[in-house]
Scaffold this active site. Structure first.
Site, short mmCIF file in Angstrom:
data_model
loop_
_atom_site.label_atom_id
_atom_site.label_comp_id
_atom_site.label_asym_id
_atom_site.label_seq_id
_atom_site.Cartn_x
_atom_site.Cartn_y
_atom_site.Cartn_z
N ARG A 69 0.83 -1.20 0.00
CA ARG A 69 0.00 0.00 0.00
C ARG A 69 0.87 1.27 0.00
O ARG A 69 0.52 2.28 -0.61
CB ARG A 69 -0.94 -0.01 1.21
N HIS A 73 0.41 4.20 -2.74
CA HIS A 73 0.14 5.58 -2.38
C HIS A 73 1.30 6.50 -2.76
O HIS A 73 1.10 7.70 -2.96
CB HIS A 73 -0.15 5.69 -0.88
N ASP A 81 8.50 8.05 -6.47
CA ASP A 81 9.73 8.78 -6.10
C ASP A 81 10.02 8.74 -4.61
O ASP A 81 10.90 9.47 -4.13
CB ASP A 81 9.62 10.23 -6.57
N ASN A 101 -3.82 9.05 4.21
CA ASN A 101 -2.63 8.43 4.80
C ASN A 101 -2.54 8.55 6.31
O ASN A 101 -1.96 7.69 6.98
CB ASN A 101 -1.36 9.05 4.19
N PRO A 170 -7.24 7.36 -4.59
CA PRO A 170 -8.62 6.83 -4.58
C PRO A 170 -9.13 6.64 -3.15
O PRO A 170 -8.36 6.32 -2.24
CB PRO A 170 -8.47 5.48 -5.29
N HIS A 200 -6.35 -6.19 -2.09
CA HIS A 200 -7.15 -6.29 -0.87
C HIS A 200 -7.47 -7.74 -0.52
O HIS A 200 -8.29 -8.00 0.35
CB HIS A 200 -8.45 -5.49 -1.03
N THR A 201 -6.80 -8.66 -1.19
CA THR A 201 -6.93 -10.06 -0.83
C THR A 201 -6.17 -10.37 0.45
O THR A 201 -6.30 -11.47 1.00
CB THR A 201 -6.43 -10.97 -1.96
N ASP A 252 -10.18 -9.75 3.56
CA ASP A 252 -10.58 -11.02 2.94
C ASP A 252 -11.04 -11.94 4.07
O ASP A 252 -10.25 -12.32 4.95
CB ASP A 252 -9.39 -11.62 2.20
N THR A 255 -9.19 -16.00 3.60
CA THR A 255 -7.73 -16.20 3.72
C THR A 255 -7.08 -14.83 3.92
O THR A 255 -6.47 -14.28 2.99
CB THR A 255 -7.16 -16.90 2.48
#
Length: 358
Positions: A69, A73, A81, A101, A170, A200-201, A252, A255
């Protein structure tokens, strides 16, 4: 449920395929980045990154999701960068304080650990932005997901973009149209929206990221009708009205710490945790629906697409050549006191409601 690891032969095939496909896929735009950038200057870079993450996973099973993540981001604001890693300073307003954040992004300590290990092995060579790219691949692979040849050679930015982080990242509360527009703005497409959402698994989501679905969805006075009723009941108990927004639960259900395609099968049973997740399948007529359906039935296809989308995302406006720098400390630009940055960060710490948690 145990993590199902990709077979060595499958992963080997995927690496070879990507080495062939990637140059043609991106054309000359990625010519400045290459998978062997550190072969002569820091040949053990990937092994060092991987071993540091393995150690962190022993005490924090969600750290892999947190690290990927950070890369996401970072790349969506000013390109890949390392700007997200910078603390406040006299001249920098840290992206860490942006609403998406603040009190949400995590794993910075592991990035620092990786940087320290690399500085001991090959000082002044590996950029912080490349660390994020390598850490993402290692995190996915260690969780049973695909592996790929990470393109390297990024340099670190000299500033951050707080306003860009607030406007360009987003949100879990946005619809598919808005989210796709933000992806398009950085050169990604609808397929990339679905593929990268598949991260997002694994990981966790905070109540603040989905409580809008539980009681009064879009001002209707009722829960989100696309939320599975059994899941709804458990989430209402976990996240009561006026409760803490910082309580976390698994993204999830089946799992939570494995990288697999269960994220997509969860959507088919209306078990997507975030609004932005479930809308990939529940938004009538959306071009994302057939992609979700395909990935739900074919994990190999998802893995191959994920590797390509990660490489594509990692190629968003990298600094190369003599641009930027190789930071000695990922939190500060070279020449700035770490102590000064810590003091400024403490003085300007914000108590924003977190918009995502992994």
């Amino acid at each position: 449920m145990a993590v199902t690891n990709s077979s060595a032969s499958c992963n080997g095939w995927l690496i070879i395929s990507l080495l062939v496909i990637v140059p043609a896929f991106f054309g000359t735009s990625s010519a400045q980045l290459n998978a062997t950038f550190y072969s002569g200057t820091c040949p053990n870079v990937s092994a060092i990154v991987r071993s540091t993450i393995q150690q962190a996973l022993q005490s924090d099973p969600r750290i892999g999701a947190s690290l990927i993540r950070l890369h996401f981001h970072d790349c969506f604001v000013n390109g890949c960068d390392g700007s997200l890693l910078l603390d406040d300073s006299a001249s920098i307003q840290s992206e860490k304080n942006a609403v998406p954040n603040a009190n949400s992004t995590r794993g910075f300590n592991v990035v620092d650990d990786i940087k320290t290990a690399l500085e001991n092995a090959c000082p002044g060579i590996v950029s912080c932005s490349d660390i994020l790219a390598l850490a993402s691949e290692a995190s996915v692979s260690l969780a049973g997901g695909p592996t790929w040849a990470v393109l390297l050679g990024r340099r670190d930015g000299l500033t951050a973009n707080l306003s860009g982080a607030n406007s360009g990242l987003p949100s879990p509360f946005e619809g598919i149209t808005n989210i796709t527009a933000k992806f398009t703005a950085v050169g990604l497409n609808t397929t990339d929206v679905v593929v990268l959402s598949g991260a997002h698994t694994f990981g966790r989501g905070a109540c603040a990221t989905f409580s809008n679905r539980l009681f009064n969805f879009n001002g209707t006075g009722s829960p989100d009708p696309t939320l599975n009723s059994t899941l709804l009941t458990s989430l209402q108990q976990l996240c009561p009205q006026n409760g803490s927004g910082s309580v976390v639960t698994n993204l999830d259900l089946s799992t939570p710490d494995a990288f697999d395609n269960n994220y997509f099968t969860n959507l088919q049973s209306n078990n997507g945790l975030l609004q932005s997740d479930q809308e990939l399948l529940s938004d009538t007529g959306s071009p994302t629906i057939p992609i979700v359906t395909s990935f739900a039935s074919n994990q190999t296809q998802f893995f191959e697409a994920f590797a390509l989308s990660m490489i594509k995302m990692g190629n968003i406006s990298p600094l190369t050549g003599s641009s930027g720098e190789i930071r000695q400390d990922c939190k500060v630009v070279n020449g700035q006191s770490t102590t000064q940055a810590i003091e400024l960060r403490s003085d300007s710490a914000e108590k924003e409601v977190s918009l995502a948690e992994m």
